[in-house]
Write a protein that holds these residues in place. Structure first.
Motif, PDB file in Angstrom:
ATOM      1  N   TYR A 422     -76.639  44.214 -36.968  1.00 59.87           N
ATOM      2  CA  TYR A 422     -76.279  42.888 -36.420  1.00 59.87           C
ATOM      3  C   TYR A 422     -77.563  41.677 -36.817  1.00 59.87           C
ATOM      4  O   TYR A 422     -77.093  40.634 -36.691  1.00 59.87           O
ATOM      5  CB  TYR A 422     -76.108  42.822 -34.804  1.00 59.87           C
ATOM      6  N   HIS A 432     -73.467  39.832 -50.315  1.00 55.72           N
ATOM      7  CA  HIS A 432     -72.399  39.368 -50.586  1.00 55.72           C
ATOM      8  C   HIS A 432     -72.436  37.984 -51.721  1.00 55.72           C
ATOM      9  O   HIS A 432     -71.328  38.011 -52.469  1.00 55.72           O
ATOM     10  CB  HIS A 432     -71.663  38.471 -49.501  1.00 55.72           C
TER      11      HIS A 432
ATOM     12  N   MET B  81     -62.108  55.504 -32.650  1.00 52.41           N
ATOM     13  CA  MET B  81     -63.139  55.061 -33.358  1.00 52.41           C
ATOM     14  C   MET B  81     -64.167  54.469 -32.464  1.00 52.41           C
ATOM     15  O   MET B  81     -65.359  54.554 -32.569  1.00 52.41           O
ATOM     16  CB  MET B  81     -62.711  54.118 -34.529  1.00 52.41           C
ATOM     17  N   PHE B  82     -63.633  53.710 -31.520  1.00 56.94           N
ATOM     18  CA  PHE B  82     -64.558  52.734 -30.792  1.00 56.94           C
ATOM     19  C   PHE B  82     -64.136  52.994 -29.074  1.00 56.94           C
ATOM     20  O   PHE B  82     -64.758  52.328 -28.142  1.00 56.94           O
ATOM     21  CB  PHE B  82     -64.439  51.333 -31.094  1.00 56.94           C
ATOM     22  N   ARG B  83     -63.084  53.724 -28.762  1.00 58.04           N
ATOM     23  CA  ARG B  83     -62.815  53.958 -27.219  1.00 58.04           C
ATOM     24  C   ARG B  83     -62.885  55.629 -27.269  1.00 58.04           C
ATOM     25  O   ARG B  83     -63.068  56.104 -27.900  1.00 58.04           O
ATOM     26  CB  ARG B  83     -61.371  53.226 -27.039  1.00 58.04           C
ATOM     27  N   ASN B 110     -69.347  48.160 -27.050  1.00 56.28           N
ATOM     28  CA  ASN B 110     -70.082  48.849 -28.147  1.00 56.28           C
ATOM     29  C   ASN B 110     -69.189  49.167 -29.379  1.00 56.28           C
ATOM     30  O   ASN B 110     -68.698  50.284 -29.816  1.00 56.28           O
ATOM     31  CB  ASN B 110     -70.180  50.386 -27.611  1.00 56.28           C
ATOM     32  N   ASN B 111     -68.915  48.232 -29.977  1.00 58.57           N
ATOM     33  CA  ASN B 111     -68.037  48.352 -31.330  1.00 58.57           C
ATOM     34  C   ASN B 111     -68.596  46.930 -31.999  1.00 58.57           C
ATOM     35  O   ASN B 111     -68.938  45.966 -31.470  1.00 58.57           O
ATOM     36  CB  ASN B 111     -66.695  48.176 -31.234  1.00 58.57           C
ATOM     37  N   THR B 112     -68.441  47.019 -33.506  1.00 59.33           N
ATOM     38  CA  THR B 112     -68.996  45.996 -34.168  1.00 59.33           C
ATOM     39  C   THR B 112     -68.485  44.488 -33.977  1.00 59.33           C
ATOM     40  O   THR B 112     -69.170  43.541 -34.318  1.00 59.33           O
ATOM     41  CB  THR B 112     -68.898  46.473 -35.902  1.00 59.33           C
ATOM     42  N   MET B 151     -62.027  43.053 -38.805  1.00 60.04           N
ATOM     43  CA  MET B 151     -62.330  44.400 -38.905  1.00 60.04           C
ATOM     44  C   MET B 151     -60.820  45.396 -38.912  1.00 60.04           C
ATOM     45  O   MET B 151     -60.716  46.010 -39.843  1.00 60.04           O
ATOM     46  CB  MET B 151     -63.031  45.138 -37.588  1.00 60.04           C
ATOM     47  N   PHE B 174     -74.444  33.826 -38.702  1.00 57.27           N
ATOM     48  CA  PHE B 174     -74.465  35.451 -38.987  1.00 57.27           C
ATOM     49  C   PHE B 174     -73.167  36.124 -38.816  1.00 57.27           C
ATOM     50  O   PHE B 174     -72.643  36.997 -39.197  1.00 57.27           O
ATOM     51  CB  PHE B 174     -75.555  35.959 -38.526  1.00 57.27           C
ATOM     52  N   GLU B 177     -71.136  35.863 -41.636  1.00 57.99           N
ATOM     53  CA  GLU B 177     -71.458  37.051 -42.533  1.00 57.99           C
ATOM     54  C   GLU B 177     -70.694  38.515 -42.170  1.00 57.99           C
ATOM     55  O   GLU B 177     -70.302  39.354 -43.212  1.00 57.99           O
ATOM     56  CB  GLU B 177     -72.830  37.173 -42.798  1.00 57.99           C
ATOM     57  N   VAL B 178     -70.535  38.542 -40.950  1.00 61.50           N
ATOM     58  CA  VAL B 178     -69.963  39.967 -40.301  1.00 61.50           C
ATOM     59  C   VAL B 178     -68.612  39.793 -40.917  1.00 61.50           C
ATOM     60  O   VAL B 178     -68.166  40.572 -41.260  1.00 61.50           O
ATOM     61  CB  VAL B 178     -70.254  40.037 -38.854  1.00 61.50           C
ATOM     62  N   THR B 181     -68.190  40.422 -44.208  1.00 62.77           N
ATOM     63  CA  THR B 181     -68.578  41.870 -44.567  1.00 62.77           C
ATOM     64  C   THR B 181     -67.150  42.593 -44.589  1.00 62.77           C
ATOM     65  O   THR B 181     -66.803  43.546 -45.444  1.00 62.77           O
ATOM     66  CB  THR B 181     -69.429  42.491 -43.701  1.00 62.77           C
ATOM     67  N   TYR B 182     -66.239  41.980 -43.820  1.00 62.39           N
ATOM     68  CA  TYR B 182     -65.050  42.963 -43.631  1.00 62.39           C
ATOM     69  C   TYR B 182     -64.016  42.245 -44.544  1.00 62.39           C
ATOM     70  O   TYR B 182     -62.698  42.220 -44.287  1.00 62.39           O
ATOM     71  CB  TYR B 182     -64.560  42.792 -42.283  1.00 62.39           C
ATOM     72  N   TYR B 422     -75.845  39.922 -29.229  1.00 62.85           N
ATOM     73  CA  TYR B 422     -76.679  39.737 -30.446  1.00 62.85           C
ATOM     74  C   TYR B 422     -76.522  38.425 -31.322  1.00 62.85           C
ATOM     75  O   TYR B 422     -77.402  38.181 -31.883  1.00 62.85           O
ATOM     76  CB  TYR B 422     -76.224  40.753 -30.987  1.00 62.85           C
ATOM     77  N   PHE B 423     -75.397  38.063 -31.128  1.00 63.90           N
ATOM     78  CA  PHE B 423     -74.924  36.796 -31.945  1.00 63.90           C
ATOM     79  C   PHE B 423     -75.341  35.516 -31.240  1.00 63.90           C
ATOM     80  O   PHE B 423     -74.978  34.501 -31.665  1.00 63.90           O
ATOM     81  CB  PHE B 423     -73.767  36.782 -32.892  1.00 63.90           C
TER      82      PHE B 423
END
Lengths: 457, 457
Positions: A422, A432, B81-83, B110-112, B151, B174, B177-178, B181-182, B422-423
């Motif tokens: 992150y 990218h 995957m996240f649960r 707790n997931n992206t 995602m 940012f 950018e995430v 990324t997807y 975090y962001f």
């Protein structure tokens, strides 16, 4: 043989969590060489080490006989806030790759520090508190260790001073804010606040900094302040000990489901994650019970195991720390400013160095752009945005799984997913935009750096 | 009475995870009012809705009779995957506060995507894929929904176009950018790429944007592109349905340990998290089985339940969406640029609005600086850096726990911790530097906005 259908994520119950750390040195026939005093060049005394490090941590640093060291209850309670970490079966990745391999990863990123670093940070802060200290100093590369230590210090009410490698400090302003949220002070390194920092700046005014520089500054700062000690997030044997919690949880989870990994992969900077992950498995191998293939993955720009020398060297650029016998590129080696700040370290933990030297572990290097290709692929398929450091391990895990497509082998691959990315979106942005460079040091560069190693038999 | 010692974190086993979503509308005697067609002002037809939304999602939007709707296997696989997300007992927070209250939070970060938004994103992407669409358009405020949808679309190979509220776009480069990324494309809103965007920019050239604007742009964009539909991360009843997975997991975990919450708290912007968290508990209350105290926490700068009017209103600023009967401040209301971008919405989900109107739920407002005080406190004590949105709930949970200190009551408090911050370090930085402002709209401002509500009986 797998006993039952493996869930996507295996979480241990609280009562299954480790009560002791595992000290792999106890099972090594040839032990890692002792640390040397930077002045006398003789094995360093406990007393000399205690000027730099907390008393109890010095005991752990020097202990190469006790296999199990009890985890204090306060630390186990803190662990419960963010552990157990999940052992994930990468079903989606396997399917996408079309590999017969079974891929598992131990994901250490589900905590605010964003990585495994918290495992050792809380231990080190605990012992500092127990000793009645006022605070600790440290360095941070990518910022994960600094964040982890800030969290740990905040928990125990300790002051926390962080020297952050300059290029990371500039690339990751928000990391600094996370540390401030936890009450830490953060200084870009090299700085003018220490003698060693000023000296480095004089010699290399344009330097981006390195972990080696930042360590020197943090050590000097701790030694000049009453009631302070220095703490370190990697390289040291005590850190490997604390990080063994990763491997121990992993092994308990795998044993529970009757899974035995064939290959165990970890990224390697100073060695904290790799060492922690592999320790209990390596222990079994050292005791002749089972055998595994261990792979350390290094950045091409900082290949200490792959291209370094096994020799005594300083742990820091300023030569104020004890000397360790380790695979090293020389403490004066200034790695290119890659985006895996946590792997930009010239040396490798002495235990891992010794295991590697004995041929018990392999090492490979990977290029930065290949790492980010794997990172993006993984993010899309498994839903977790990985840290650049962790993505070194992902790269090789994918490569090994692809080999299984060719051979048809149903190998079980385990890798350490140390953290999340992150705070690395600056790096992802470069990737990218197609403006990310790879850097391979020339043989001459490496030779020049190795020529400056101290001459110690 | 609690049956056994409660672990720090309760994770359900895979087989305990919900197989159906729960539709609280089925248990409501007075149902939420129907959506109206923006042209005819009559209840909107299924056909008209299907021009904007995916077919199956329209069915779910209009279904107020079926209590349980089966979760397709592909979505359940993605959930794995996240649960399950952990239900956390906040032992450390309780101890630090010295409260006799028992505090629990359901942690969705707790997931992206960093929040609960992924629960609905994957469902909406799945139905778009099933319908054979090329892609979807959407808006995002704080960026969590946009990330989640990116995602989900990446997972199913769909194109994803995100209109991001301008102030968030600028504060959070940012996040973009995430999403990249997807594989998503991200446009700051209001933009010149749509007619409605150009119109808004003409009227308010200096606007920071709002969710209402971004929604209009995304809807227009979807309707002008072949094979595209619009998807939305909150406000709609279908979203509440998908988000019921939060409350269902929560209730299963609590029932397993014999815990019954007295107070259930959630932050409320469009209502997706709050509605998802409380749905199964509200269902019990509606069926006369149990009773709970439900608290919606709103930002002082955007108090739709607390100071809005229960009336038909447009869901978007550009008035291209259907009208919904809801608590609203008026679709022209431009909330101050607070740091909880996800809560800057003028209205509230119709189900929650109706429940609130029936007196089944309370609403409170909190000031931004009070929210960040709670956020920092929580981060230090519980080790999780919360999103500003989620911290609204933390603030009230702490306040309620403090009341228990005075009264001595051992109340059980449950709150939704929707995501991580975090962001949001730009906002935390402002808070640390003491330059964060609070904003309370005047009665006149609110009255002016409410005066512009469409006149519909």
């Amino acid at each position: 043989m797998e006993k039952t259908k493996i869930p996507y994520k295996i979480y241990l119950e609280e009562h299954e969590m480790p009560k002791d750390w595992y000290n792999v040195r106890a099972d090594m026939k040839v032990k890692p060489a002792p640390l040397l005093d930077p002045i006398t060049k003789k094995p360093i005394t406990k007393e000399a080490l205690q000027k730099v490090f907390c008393d109890e941590l010095v005991e752990q640093e020097l202990d190469d006989t006790n296999a199990y060291i009890s985890i204090p209850q306060e630390i186990r309670d803190f662990y419960k806030m963010f552990r157990p970490s999940p052992l994930v079966r990468a079903y989606c990745l396997e399917k996408k790759l079309g590999t017969p391999a079974k891929i598992y990863y131990k994901f250490e990123g589900n905590n605010t520090s964003g990585s495994h670093k918290l495992n050792s940070a809380i231990a080190q802060a605990y012992y500092a508190k127990e000793q009645g200290l006022k605070g600790v100093t440290t360095e941070t590369g990518a910022g994960q260790w600094g964040t982890a230590l800030s969290m740990a210090c905040s928990y125990f009410g300790l002051d926390c001073n962080v020297f952050m490698v300059k290029c990371s400090y500039e690339q990751k302003p928000f990391r600094r804010e996370v540390m401030r949220t936890y009450g830490a002070s953060v200084t870009p390194s090299p700085s003018t606040t220490t003698e060693v920092g000023r000296k480095i700046l004089e010699e290399f005014p344009d330097t981006n900094g390195s972990l080696g520089c930042a360590i020197s500054e943090a050590v000097e700062s701790a030694m000049n302040k009453d009631g302070y000690r220095y703490v370190l997030g990697s390289v040291l044997n005590q850190v490997l000990l604390h990080q063994s919690v990763i491997g121990l949880e992993c092994k308990t989870a795998m044993d529970k489901y009757g899974i035995k990994p064939d290959i165990i992969i970890g990224c390697a900077g100073g060695g904290s994650n790799l060492g922690g992950l592999i320790s209990p498995f390596m222990g079994e191998q050292l005791r002749g019970q089972k055998s595994y293939r261990f792979i350390a993955v290094e950045p091409e720009s900082c290949p200490s195991l792959s291209r370094g020398k096994y020799a005594y060297d300083y742990c820091d650029t300023g030569k104020v720390c004890p000397l360790a016998k380790m695979y090293t590129l020389g403490s004066g080696y200034m790695p290119a400013p890659s985006h895996a700040g946590g792997l930009r370290y010239h040396g490798m933990n002495p235990v891992l160095s010794e295991l590697y030297d004995q041929g018990l572990m392999e090492a490979v290097t990977v290029k930065q752009t290949e790492v980010f290709e794997a990172a993006e692929y993984f993010a899309r398929v498994e839903g977790i945005l990985p840290a650049p450091e962790s993505s070194h391990a992902i790269r090789i895990a994918i490569d090994e799984a692809k080999k299984c497509i060719e051979t048809g082998e149903e190998k079980t691959i385990l890798f350490g997913l140390t953290g999340t990315g992150y705070f690395d979106m600056y790096a992802y942005e470069k990737f990218h935009n197609g403006v990310m460079n790879d850097y391979t040091p020339t043989d001459e560069e490496i030779a020049v750096a190795l020529n400056k190693l101290p001459n110690i038999e």
